[in-house]
Write a protein that holds these residues in place. Sequence first.
Motif, PDB file in Angstrom:
ATOM      1  N   ASP A   1      33.642   7.441   7.131  1.00  0.00           N
ATOM      2  CA  ASP A   1      32.744   6.303   7.351  1.00  0.00           C
ATOM      3  C   ASP A   1      31.951   6.473   8.643  1.00  0.00           C
ATOM      4  OD1 ASP A   1      31.554   3.990   6.511  1.00  0.00           O
ATOM      5  OD2 ASP A   1      33.169   2.653   7.143  1.00  0.00           O
ATOM      6  N   VAL A   2      31.414   7.673   8.834  1.00  0.00           N
ATOM      7  CA  VAL A   2      30.692   8.034  10.055  1.00  0.00           C
ATOM      8  C   VAL A   2      29.264   8.441   9.704  1.00  0.00           C
ATOM      9  CG1 VAL A   2      30.494   9.825  11.855  1.00  0.00           C
ATOM     10  CG2 VAL A   2      32.695   8.704  11.436  1.00  0.00           C
ATOM     11  N   VAL A   3      28.317   8.000  10.520  1.00  0.00           N
ATOM     12  CA  VAL A   3      26.927   8.442  10.457  1.00  0.00           C
ATOM     13  C   VAL A   3      26.516   8.849  11.861  1.00  0.00           C
ATOM     14  CG1 VAL A   3      24.527   7.704  10.102  1.00  0.00           C
ATOM     15  CG2 VAL A   3      26.299   7.023   8.467  1.00  0.00           C
ATOM     16  N   LEU A   4      25.788   9.941  11.969  1.00  0.00           N
ATOM     17  CA  LEU A   4      25.330  10.420  13.274  1.00  0.00           C
ATOM     18  C   LEU A   4      23.879  10.843  13.165  1.00  0.00           C
ATOM     19  CD1 LEU A   4      25.897  11.211  16.212  1.00  0.00           C
ATOM     20  CD2 LEU A   4      26.739  13.419  15.382  1.00  0.00           C
ATOM     21  N   ALA A   5      23.011  10.174  13.927  1.00  0.00           N
ATOM     22  CA  ALA A   5      21.593  10.539  13.997  1.00  0.00           C
ATOM     23  C   ALA A   5      21.352  11.321  15.281  1.00  0.00           C
ATOM     24  CB  ALA A   5      20.711   9.289  13.972  1.00  0.00           C
ATOM     25  N   ILE A   6      20.593  12.416  15.168  1.00  0.00           N
ATOM     26  CA  ILE A   6      20.311  13.279  16.321  1.00  0.00           C
ATOM     27  C   ILE A   6      18.858  13.723  16.243  1.00  0.00           C
ATOM     28  CG2 ILE A   6      20.841  15.481  17.447  1.00  0.00           C
ATOM     29  CD1 ILE A   6      23.665  15.285  16.344  1.00  0.00           C
ATOM     30  N   THR A   7      18.165  13.688  17.376  1.00  0.00           N
ATOM     31  CA  THR A   7      16.868  14.355  17.494  1.00  0.00           C
ATOM     32  C   THR A   7      16.981  15.420  18.576  1.00  0.00           C
ATOM     33  OG1 THR A   7      15.976  12.775  19.123  1.00  0.00           O
ATOM     34  CG2 THR A   7      15.633  12.278  16.777  1.00  0.00           C
ATOM     35  N   SER A   8      16.256  16.525  18.404  1.00  0.00           N
ATOM     36  CA  SER A   8      16.447  17.677  19.287  1.00  0.00           C
ATOM     37  C   SER A   8      15.178  18.509  19.386  1.00  0.00           C
ATOM     38  CB  SER A   8      17.566  18.594  18.745  1.00  0.00           C
ATOM     39  OG  SER A   8      18.725  17.903  18.414  1.00  0.00           O
ATOM     40  N   GLY A   9      15.262  19.490  20.269  1.00  0.00           N
ATOM     41  CA  GLY A   9      14.266  20.545  20.361  1.00  0.00           C
ATOM     42  C   GLY A   9      14.969  21.863  20.572  1.00  0.00           C
ATOM     43  N   VAL A  10      15.772  22.279  19.581  1.00  0.00           N
ATOM     44  CA  VAL A  10      16.589  23.481  19.703  1.00  0.00           C
ATOM     45  C   VAL A  10      16.182  24.492  18.638  1.00  0.00           C
ATOM     46  CG1 VAL A  10      18.538  22.220  20.670  1.00  0.00           C
ATOM     47  CG2 VAL A  10      18.426  22.598  18.212  1.00  0.00           C
ATOM     48  N   GLN A  11      16.360  25.761  18.951  1.00  0.00           N
ATOM     49  CA  GLN A  11      16.044  26.818  17.994  1.00  0.00           C
ATOM     50  C   GLN A  11      17.249  27.145  17.115  1.00  0.00           C
ATOM     51  OE1 GLN A  11      12.667  28.183  18.671  1.00  0.00           O
ATOM     52  NE2 GLN A  11      12.785  28.748  16.521  1.00  0.00           N
ATOM     53  N   ASN A  12      18.452  27.079  17.693  1.00  0.00           N
ATOM     54  CA  ASN A  12      19.673  27.374  16.948  1.00  0.00           C
ATOM     55  C   ASN A  12      20.186  26.086  16.313  1.00  0.00           C
ATOM     56  OD1 ASN A  12      22.221  27.988  15.989  1.00  0.00           O
ATOM     57  ND2 ASN A  12      22.857  29.112  17.816  1.00  0.00           N
ATOM     58  N   LEU A  13      19.844  25.856  15.059  1.00  0.00           N
ATOM     59  CA  LEU A  13      20.187  24.600  14.406  1.00  0.00           C
ATOM     60  C   LEU A  13      21.685  24.458  14.186  1.00  0.00           C
ATOM     61  CD1 LEU A  13      17.310  24.383  11.771  1.00  0.00           C
ATOM     62  CD2 LEU A  13      17.328  23.680  14.163  1.00  0.00           C
ATOM     63  N   GLN A  14      22.368  25.547  13.930  1.00  0.00           N
ATOM     64  CA  GLN A  14      23.811  25.479  13.701  1.00  0.00           C
ATOM     65  C   GLN A  14      24.541  24.973  14.944  1.00  0.00           C
ATOM     66  OE1 GLN A  14      25.599  26.219  10.714  1.00  0.00           O
ATOM     67  NE2 GLN A  14      27.197  25.200  11.912  1.00  0.00           N
ATOM     68  N   SER A  15      23.993  25.259  16.120  1.00  0.00           N
ATOM     69  CA  SER A  15      24.686  24.882  17.355  1.00  0.00           C
ATOM     70  C   SER A  15      24.871  23.377  17.462  1.00  0.00           C
ATOM     71  CB  SER A  15      23.916  25.405  18.570  1.00  0.00           C
ATOM     72  OG  SER A  15      22.664  24.746  18.715  1.00  0.00           O
ATOM     73  N   VAL A  16      23.920  22.612  16.946  1.00  0.00           N
ATOM     74  CA  VAL A  16      24.031  21.156  17.029  1.00  0.00           C
ATOM     75  C   VAL A  16      25.202  20.670  16.181  1.00  0.00           C
ATOM     76  CG1 VAL A  16      22.835  18.973  16.665  1.00  0.00           C
ATOM     77  CG2 VAL A  16      21.552  20.973  17.443  1.00  0.00           C
ATOM     78  N   GLN A  17      25.287  21.184  14.950  1.00  0.00           N
ATOM     79  CA  GLN A  17      26.367  20.731  14.084  1.00  0.00           C
ATOM     80  C   GLN A  17      27.722  21.271  14.543  1.00  0.00           C
ATOM     81  OE1 GLN A  17      25.063  20.183   9.792  1.00  0.00           O
ATOM     82  NE2 GLN A  17      23.472  21.544  10.568  1.00  0.00           N
ATOM     83  N   ASP A  18      27.742  22.467  15.125  1.00  0.00           N
ATOM     84  CA  ASP A  18      28.989  22.961  15.710  1.00  0.00           C
ATOM     85  C   ASP A  18      29.467  22.016  16.811  1.00  0.00           C
ATOM     86  OD1 ASP A  18      29.056  25.167  14.053  1.00  0.00           O
ATOM     87  OD2 ASP A  18      28.235  26.551  15.547  1.00  0.00           O
ATOM     88  N   ALA A  19      28.531  21.510  17.604  1.00  0.00           N
ATOM     89  CA  ALA A  19      28.891  20.582  18.676  1.00  0.00           C
ATOM     90  C   ALA A  19      29.502  19.304  18.114  1.00  0.00           C
ATOM     91  CB  ALA A  19      27.654  20.253  19.510  1.00  0.00           C
ATOM     92  N   VAL A  20      28.988  18.855  16.956  1.00  0.00           N
ATOM     93  CA  VAL A  20      29.508  17.644  16.315  1.00  0.00           C
ATOM     94  C   VAL A  20      30.924  17.863  15.820  1.00  0.00           C
ATOM     95  CG1 VAL A  20      29.217  16.093  14.351  1.00  0.00           C
ATOM     96  CG2 VAL A  20      27.222  16.801  15.700  1.00  0.00           C
ATOM     97  N   TRP A  21      31.135  18.946  15.060  1.00  0.00           N
ATOM     98  CA  TRP A  21      32.468  19.179  14.492  1.00  0.00           C
ATOM     99  C   TRP A  21      33.504  19.451  15.587  1.00  0.00           C
ATOM    100  CZ3 TRP A  21      31.335  16.881  10.537  1.00  0.00           C
ATOM    101  CH2 TRP A  21      30.303  17.223   9.673  1.00  0.00           C
TER     102      TRP A  21
END
Length: 507
Positions: free
Chosen positions: A295-315
Amino acid sequence: MTTTRELPRSNPEAEGLDPAAVRRLVENLDGLDAVHSFMLLRHGKVVAEGWWSPYDAETPHLMFSVSKSFTSIAVGLAFVDGLFDLDDKVLDHFAAEAPEAPSDNLRAMTIRHLLTMSTGHAASTMEAIVPTNLGMQESDWVRQILAQPVPDEPGSRFLYNTGATYLAGVIVQRLTGRRLLDYLGERVLEPLGFQGATWEQDPDGLDVGGYGMRVRTEDLAKLGQFCLQQGHWDGEQLIPGEWIEAATSRQIHSTHDDWPEWRQGYGFQFWRSRFGAYRADGAFGQYSIVWPDHDVVLAITSGVQNLQSVQDAVWDALLPSLDPVAARDAGLPHDAPGRVLPAGGSQTPPVVAPPEGGITWDLHLPRPTGERTRPGTPVTGRTYRMSPNDGGLEALELDLDDDGRLVLREDIGGKRRTLTLGHGEWVRQDVELADGPEELACAAAWTEPNTLVVRMVAVGAPFTFTLTLRFDGDDVTVSLDQNVAFGDTHLLDATGTAARPEPEPTI
């Protein structure tokens, strides 16, 4: 869109989230190149949020391919209204634009193939970027897309294709007689309380569908919560839950050489994620991540080239406390305390607890650090004429305003652009860029006696520009770089010389 129904606020403990995990999430995001905002929801309530200054809560942010997920919902509305069937042939809706002798594969292409990115094309028919880089500066994009070869049987394989989304969006606009933004706005965005959403249009006045939306972080979070609630909002079923279920389920296999998040499958313009999640996903790290199991939602805006890094940070932050077994299986420490990762902007940011609940984090992007004024010989008040260069920069000069702030004036392509530069602060201003007007936040510092570094942040987009000026006597060397881009991030090298003052006339 005048309705305002903002999301309720709470705090992590009240919604069963470990505060240490939330802190670790913020620290992880802060340790990346440039995350601009986040909003974390549990049980439909905002439990933590933050914007990296100069980004803020009210300015809509460019979504890139998150726009595709909004198009999916518009397609779903038109489908349940009975305007078409998913197995309709694409050419039945574009008879006037079809090639004179369409191939069998083009004839076989259906709306379902558009939605699942399985059109049979060998390459994307259009990139998710401004039209000047699409090779489609002229009108009639439909005809240009349909003219491209379709070598493979539709449905046989996944290939990410923004042109497919564009065609699906055009079908909706033609059958409804309305812009995607207006059709979706009345049925979904307005009931959800979206504010200030916009959508880029093609030369024929059609919303481009596959990219070009701008929405606020809170509205990006509402998209995720709306999907988590299977299209139900404020006591109303705005779209059947069956459509949301189909759109966010794996409809086709997807592949990626480097990033595991892009190997989890694709739905109807939504990506599947690891650990049972799914997401709306845009270039340079724009996300609405939905995690139904928790039951979690997470909105993120960014300016990163490595897209996987953002989701790795979440997990890394959330998985150990919400699913320790999955965290252990994924090789994550399931009892790790909060950590500060290197290379971040704010590091260990302080928290602010607003009266209505929730936690707002005080965050900022790094500004240039150094002296406010140049030691030694000043360079203000001098005009530097530039040698011919690819950026069209003809001249520049530095001055001081009444508050003692540096002012940079640039002559580019026959037009003058003036930027006020903060020191230790961002100064926001409207500026005319090559692609149109944009609000920039600017800051500068003398990092060395001869070097002025100017950072310019496009607060409605993921782009940050770094201008470096190096002075040597009467000469200046200029370089300009961009943080993220679909092409080269190094934009300009140029040299210039200070103009000599005109001699006094003699009598």
